[in-house]
Design an enzyme around this catalytic site. Structure first.
Site, PDB file in Angstrom:
ATOM      1  N   GLY A  17     -51.720 -30.049 -46.651  1.00 61.27           N
ATOM      2  CA  GLY A  17     -52.778 -29.830 -47.647  1.00 61.27           C
ATOM      3  C   GLY A  17     -53.793 -30.960 -47.746  1.00 61.27           C
ATOM      4  O   GLY A  17     -54.607 -31.007 -48.660  1.00 61.27           O
ATOM      5  N   VAL A  18     -53.789 -31.891 -46.763  1.00 57.70           N
ATOM      6  CA  VAL A  18     -54.730 -33.027 -46.836  1.00 57.70           C
ATOM      7  C   VAL A  18     -56.094 -32.706 -46.235  1.00 57.70           C
ATOM      8  O   VAL A  18     -57.036 -33.476 -46.383  1.00 57.70           O
ATOM      9  CB  VAL A  18     -54.195 -34.289 -46.119  1.00 57.70           C
ATOM     10  CG1 VAL A  18     -53.053 -34.924 -46.875  1.00 57.70           C
ATOM     11  CG2 VAL A  18     -53.830 -34.013 -44.675  1.00 57.70           C
ATOM     12  N   GLY A  19     -56.177 -31.548 -45.517  1.00 53.81           N
ATOM     13  CA  GLY A  19     -57.456 -31.190 -44.923  1.00 53.81           C
ATOM     14  C   GLY A  19     -57.454 -31.187 -43.403  1.00 53.81           C
ATOM     15  O   GLY A  19     -58.508 -31.301 -42.779  1.00 53.81           O
ATOM     16  N   LYS A  20     -56.287 -31.020 -42.784  1.00 54.23           N
ATOM     17  CA  LYS A  20     -56.230 -30.971 -41.302  1.00 54.23           C
ATOM     18  C   LYS A  20     -57.055 -29.794 -40.783  1.00 54.23           C
ATOM     19  O   LYS A  20     -57.830 -29.926 -39.842  1.00 54.23           O
ATOM     20  CB  LYS A  20     -54.793 -30.837 -40.818  1.00 54.23           C
ATOM     21  CG  LYS A  20     -53.889 -32.008 -41.126  1.00 54.23           C
ATOM     22  CD  LYS A  20     -52.518 -31.875 -40.465  1.00 54.23           C
ATOM     23  CE  LYS A  20     -51.774 -30.652 -40.957  1.00 54.23           C
ATOM     24  NZ  LYS A  20     -51.416 -30.718 -42.372  1.00 54.23           N
ATOM     25  N   THR A  21     -56.886 -28.613 -41.409  1.00 53.53           N
ATOM     26  CA  THR A  21     -57.626 -27.436 -40.946  1.00 53.53           C
ATOM     27  C   THR A  21     -59.117 -27.605 -41.190  1.00 53.53           C
ATOM     28  O   THR A  21     -59.940 -27.284 -40.341  1.00 53.53           O
ATOM     29  CB  THR A  21     -57.090 -26.167 -41.619  1.00 53.53           C
ATOM     30  OG1 THR A  21     -55.701 -26.014 -41.272  1.00 53.53           O
ATOM     31  CG2 THR A  21     -57.839 -24.928 -41.180  1.00 53.53           C
ATOM     32  N   LYS A  37     -52.823 -23.984 -32.828  1.00 49.96           N
ATOM     33  CA  LYS A  37     -51.837 -24.334 -33.864  1.00 49.96           C
ATOM     34  C   LYS A  37     -50.498 -23.934 -33.283  1.00 49.96           C
ATOM     35  O   LYS A  37     -50.107 -22.760 -33.358  1.00 49.96           O
ATOM     36  CB  LYS A  37     -52.138 -23.580 -35.158  1.00 49.96           C
ATOM     37  CG  LYS A  37     -51.116 -23.792 -36.277  1.00 49.96           C
ATOM     38  CD  LYS A  37     -51.554 -24.826 -37.289  1.00 49.96           C
ATOM     39  CE  LYS A  37     -50.601 -24.855 -38.496  1.00 49.96           C
ATOM     40  NZ  LYS A  37     -50.966 -25.874 -39.506  1.00 49.96           N
ATOM     41  N   THR A  41     -46.465 -21.945 -40.274  1.00 49.88           N
ATOM     42  CA  THR A  41     -45.524 -21.354 -41.233  1.00 49.88           C
ATOM     43  C   THR A  41     -46.345 -20.866 -42.424  1.00 49.88           C
ATOM     44  O   THR A  41     -47.438 -21.362 -42.684  1.00 49.88           O
ATOM     45  CB  THR A  41     -44.468 -22.372 -41.730  1.00 49.88           C
ATOM     46  OG1 THR A  41     -45.101 -23.387 -42.504  1.00 49.88           O
ATOM     47  CG2 THR A  41     -43.703 -22.980 -40.568  1.00 49.88           C
ATOM     48  N   GLU A 106     -53.619 -28.571 -33.967  1.00 51.82           N
ATOM     49  CA  GLU A 106     -53.283 -28.924 -35.355  1.00 51.82           C
ATOM     50  C   GLU A 106     -51.784 -28.822 -35.586  1.00 51.82           C
ATOM     51  O   GLU A 106     -51.153 -27.811 -35.244  1.00 51.82           O
ATOM     52  CB  GLU A 106     -54.011 -28.008 -36.341  1.00 51.82           C
ATOM     53  CG  GLU A 106     -53.650 -28.372 -37.796  1.00 51.82           C
ATOM     54  CD  GLU A 106     -54.262 -27.487 -38.848  1.00 51.82           C
ATOM     55  OE1 GLU A 106     -55.186 -26.706 -38.537  1.00 51.82           O
ATOM     56  OE2 GLU A 106     -53.785 -27.572 -40.003  1.00 51.82           O
ATOM     57  N   GLY A 107     -51.225 -29.862 -36.167  1.00 52.09           N
ATOM     58  CA  GLY A 107     -49.805 -29.849 -36.518  1.00 52.09           C
ATOM     59  C   GLY A 107     -49.581 -29.094 -37.815  1.00 52.09           C
ATOM     60  O   GLY A 107     -50.499 -28.508 -38.392  1.00 52.09           O
TER      61      GLY A 107
END
Ligand code: ATP
Ligand code: DNN
Ligand code: MG
Length: 217
Positions: A17-21, A37, A41, A106-107
């Protein structure tokens, strides 16, 4: 800034939820890259790939299919268990892309998120032989989280391209992360009231140093 001839970059973060996407969508657009990706999940309506396409407007064939997708919004090792499956770590291979193409991977969550009984997200970065780019919040608490993430990556031998700070500008946190983390904050992404293709497009100049780092100006 020295140019790094890499096949791609692994976008990780100090947390879920930190903004990777959000950052990955901006990078895919700025670097004209493909997106992957490997492990997703959560329910379909929360999947990252559609959000990447919505924001970056890249072609569908620039988005590579997940290798694993599990319905529960949990750590991959647990989400797999809930549906009586296991992640086969050996199956993760860098997808074939053309020589001039670039892959933004992206992890899920942060670097020590478990994938199976032995492997974590940082082991996947090492297996794919991609440098990591850490997305971190810009505000209070991020110095510790970012330095812990950097330490974990370096202990695993994962190359660190740098950090992207996501949120309101915070010069003191930027300087602390660069000084104590011995790394560079390659981009600062502001909070956008509306997360739209247009607001994402306005951020492109902020990614110039990332583009220079990977020689994809
Ligand atoms: N700079 C920003 N301005 C406005 N909203 C943002 C910004 N960065 C992220 N968000 C929003 O915050 C939420 C979480 O961001 P995002 O989905 O990118 O996190 P994530 O690290 O990819 O999470 P996950 O670990 O689930 O993949 C999303 O709704 C996203 O649109
Ligand atoms: C469900 C969420 N959106 C991510 N896909 C998975 C985050 C796993 C976090 C595990 C943990 O650090 O506790
Ligand atoms: Mg995401």
């Amino acid at each position: 800034m020295s140019k790094q001839l890499e096949k791609g970059v692994f976008i990780t973060g100090t947390d879920t939820g930190v903004g990777k996407t959000f950052a990955a969508a901006a990078l895919v657009k700025r670097l004209k890259a493909h997106y992957w990706k490997p492990v997703q999940t959560g329910p379909e309506e929360e999947h990252d790939a559609p959000e990447i396409q919505r924001l970056s407007c890249i072609e569908t064939d620039q988005i590579l299919p997940c290798l694993y997708s599990f319905p529960d919004p949990l750590s991959p090792h647990e989400a797999a268990k809930r549906v009586k499956q296991k992640i086969e770590f050996g199956h993760f291979k860098l997808p074939d892309i053309k020589s001039k193409e670039f892959l933004v991977v992206e992890g899920a969550g942060g670097v020590m998120v478990p994938l199976d009984d032995r492997h974590m997200m940082l082991d996947l970065m090492a297996q794919l032989e991609l440098p990591a780019l850490i997305v971190a919040r810009s505000g209070l608490g991020t110095i510790n989280h970012t330095l812990l993430t950097i330490t974990a990556l370096r202990n695993r031998g994962v190359k660190l391209a740098g950090v992207i700070l996501n949120g309101p500008e915070n010069k003191a946190n930027l300087e602390a992360i660069e000084q104590y983390g011995k790394t560079e904050v390659l981009a600062e992404l502001p909070f956008c009231t509306d997360v739209t293709p247009e607001s994402l497009g306005s951020l492109m100049p902020r990614l110039d140093r990332v583009a220079q780092y990977f020689g994809r100006e």
